[in-house]
Design a protein around this motif. Sequence first.
Motif, mmCIF file in Angstrom:
data_model
loop_
_atom_site.group_PDB
_atom_site.id
_atom_site.type_symbol
_atom_site.label_atom_id
_atom_site.label_comp_id
_atom_site.label_asym_id
_atom_site.label_seq_id
_atom_site.Cartn_x
_atom_site.Cartn_y
_atom_site.Cartn_z
ATOM 1 N N PHE A 141 -2.517 4.966 -48.660
ATOM 2 C CA PHE A 141 -3.533 4.813 -47.613
ATOM 3 C C PHE A 141 -4.912 4.514 -48.199
ATOM 4 N N ARG A 142 -5.304 5.234 -49.247
ATOM 5 C CA ARG A 142 -6.639 5.018 -49.812
ATOM 6 C C ARG A 142 -6.742 3.656 -50.487
ATOM 7 N N LEU A 143 -5.647 3.186 -51.086
ATOM 8 C CA LEU A 143 -5.671 1.848 -51.680
ATOM 9 C C LEU A 143 -5.994 0.801 -50.632
ATOM 10 N N LEU A 144 -5.327 0.864 -49.484
ATOM 11 C CA LEU A 144 -5.603 -0.100 -48.416
ATOM 12 C C LEU A 144 -7.030 0.024 -47.929
ATOM 13 N N CYS A 145 -7.542 1.245 -47.883
ATOM 14 C CA CYS A 145 -8.936 1.446 -47.490
ATOM 15 C C CYS A 145 -9.882 0.756 -48.468
ATOM 16 N N LEU A 147 -9.244 -1.729 -50.328
ATOM 17 C CA LEU A 147 -9.049 -3.186 -50.303
ATOM 18 C C LEU A 147 -9.666 -3.837 -49.070
ATOM 19 N N GLY A 148 -10.295 -3.040 -48.219
ATOM 20 C CA GLY A 148 -10.973 -3.599 -47.060
ATOM 21 C C GLY A 148 -10.277 -3.372 -45.739
ATOM 22 N N PHE A 149 -9.236 -2.541 -45.731
ATOM 23 C CA PHE A 149 -8.480 -2.291 -44.498
ATOM 24 C C PHE A 149 -8.717 -0.881 -43.963
ATOM 25 N N ARG A 150 -9.853 -0.284 -44.316
ATOM 26 C CA ARG A 150 -10.153 1.058 -43.820
ATOM 27 C C ARG A 150 -10.313 1.015 -42.301
ATOM 28 N N PRO A 151 -9.511 1.793 -41.574
ATOM 29 C CA PRO A 151 -9.587 1.742 -40.108
ATOM 30 C C PRO A 151 -10.792 2.506 -39.573
ATOM 31 N N TYR A 152 -11.102 2.257 -38.314
ATOM 32 C CA TYR A 152 -12.195 2.963 -37.644
ATOM 33 C C TYR A 152 -11.635 4.275 -37.110
ATOM 34 N N LEU A 153 -12.039 5.381 -37.733
ATOM 35 C CA LEU A 153 -11.443 6.678 -37.428
ATOM 36 C C LEU A 153 -12.441 7.692 -36.864
ATOM 37 N N VAL A 154 -13.633 7.238 -36.513
ATOM 38 C CA VAL A 154 -14.681 8.165 -36.073
ATOM 39 C C VAL A 154 -14.329 8.805 -34.733
ATOM 40 N N GLY A 155 -13.779 8.015 -33.823
ATOM 41 C CA GLY A 155 -13.437 8.538 -32.507
ATOM 42 C C GLY A 155 -12.812 7.467 -31.643
ATOM 43 N N CYS A 156 -12.578 7.807 -30.376
ATOM 44 C CA CYS A 156 -11.982 6.865 -29.429
ATOM 45 C C CYS A 156 -12.846 5.623 -29.299
ATOM 46 N N ASN A 157 -12.233 4.476 -29.351
ATOM 47 C CA ASN A 157 -12.964 3.218 -29.285
ATOM 48 C C ASN A 157 -13.600 2.981 -27.917
ATOM 49 N N HIS A 158 -13.201 3.743 -26.906
ATOM 50 C CA HIS A 158 -13.715 3.526 -25.549
ATOM 51 C C HIS A 158 -14.680 4.617 -25.101
ATOM 52 N N ILE A 200 -6.095 14.908 -41.485
ATOM 53 C CA ILE A 200 -5.615 14.549 -42.821
ATOM 54 C C ILE A 200 -5.899 13.078 -43.124
ATOM 55 N N VAL A 201 -5.620 12.215 -42.153
ATOM 56 C CA VAL A 201 -5.839 10.781 -42.336
ATOM 57 C C VAL A 201 -7.323 10.490 -42.536
ATOM 58 N N ARG A 202 -8.170 11.125 -41.755
ATOM 59 C CA ARG A 202 -9.622 10.957 -41.926
ATOM 60 C C ARG A 202 -10.061 11.423 -43.318
ATOM 61 N N TYR A 203 -9.527 12.542 -43.735
ATOM 62 C CA TYR A 203 -9.886 13.101 -45.042
ATOM 63 C C TYR A 203 -9.551 12.119 -46.163
ATOM 64 N N ILE A 204 -8.354 11.568 -46.133
ATOM 65 C CA ILE A 204 -7.938 10.638 -47.184
ATOM 66 C C ILE A 204 -8.787 9.370 -47.165
ATOM 67 N N ALA A 205 -9.116 8.889 -45.984
ATOM 68 C CA ALA A 205 -9.861 7.635 -45.871
ATOM 69 C C ALA A 205 -11.322 7.767 -46.272
ATOM 70 N N LEU A 206 -11.912 8.936 -46.047
ATOM 71 C CA LEU A 206 -13.363 9.035 -46.108
ATOM 72 C C LEU A 206 -13.927 9.964 -47.173
ATOM 73 N N THR A 207 -13.119 10.873 -47.703
ATOM 74 C CA THR A 207 -13.681 11.865 -48.624
ATOM 75 C C THR A 207 -13.945 11.283 -50.004
ATOM 76 N N GLU A 230 3.357 4.951 -44.884
ATOM 77 C CA GLU A 230 4.318 3.882 -45.162
ATOM 78 C C GLU A 230 4.256 2.790 -44.098
ATOM 79 N N LYS A 231 4.115 3.180 -42.852
ATOM 80 C CA LYS A 231 4.015 2.185 -41.785
ATOM 81 C C LYS A 231 2.694 1.439 -41.849
ATOM 82 N N PHE A 232 1.624 2.139 -42.196
ATOM 83 C CA PHE A 232 0.320 1.492 -42.356
ATOM 84 C C PHE A 232 0.378 0.474 -43.493
ATOM 85 N N THR A 233 0.955 0.877 -44.615
ATOM 86 C CA THR A 233 1.092 -0.025 -45.756
ATOM 87 C C THR A 233 2.012 -1.193 -45.428
#
Length: 250
Positions: A141-145, A147-158, A200-207, A230-233
């Motif tokens: 997950f962090r590798l993809l982040c 490489l420029g594929f870090r998702p928007y995880l702050v909150g609901c997009n709406h 957990i996902v936020r932690y890996i992406a942002l810490t 695995e599905k994200f990758t």
Amino acid sequence: MKTFKGLVIREASRGESSKSITVLCAEYGVIDIFVRSGMKSLKSSSATQVFSYSVFCADEKKDSRGRVNYYLNSAEPVNIFYRIRLDVKKTALASYFADLLCYSRIENSDCSEVLKLTLNSLYFLDQGTREPDLLKSVFEFRLLCELGFRPYLVGCNHCYAYESDIMHFNFKTGLLECEKCCRNPDSIFDYRLDRTLLYIVRYIALTDYSKLFNFKLSDAYLKKLADFTEKFTGYYFTNDFETLRFYKII
């Protein structure tokens, strides 16, 4: 001649006695270095074997197409991650990491963060102080982040809700939606994250890297995290990695 540190992530024979190595380095990304008599010479064998982190001195030459080729002059090992080679499961996981890096083939760009992630992952794998399945998910997950594929995880997009009992993550858009705002929960790109898994996902992406590997998970959440990463990758790296299949059956 250029001098730099790099991690060998692949070896390939070239003729009867020579070989080429694929190296991940901070300054140039993933490059290939031709090693004359590399299959027979003991002079640089430890520094140029796969998973070795070494200091390389390489001659830089351009071919008729203007492409830069590197030819090894000398190499000295910094860390060869010896314990990884003693365990087939560790070797399989490290090989999977290498396959992901080779598949991404980052060239002519700053790869300091990717190199840091890889070296840290191999260090903990070598030392045996972290669960291999956790290292796998963090690396994926962090590798993809990085490489420029870090998702928007702050909150609901709406509605901008930070969390709810279930948050929907869309692999295609890289966006989060809460249960109330989710417009297409039956989409093949939709993935449901409960509060704990989202944290957990936020932690890996942002810490920060100093804290990235400093956590443990229950077996249940290790499986949930592995399924997600695995599905994200798999969404971005549409390749069937044999090293992953081998790692999972050991």
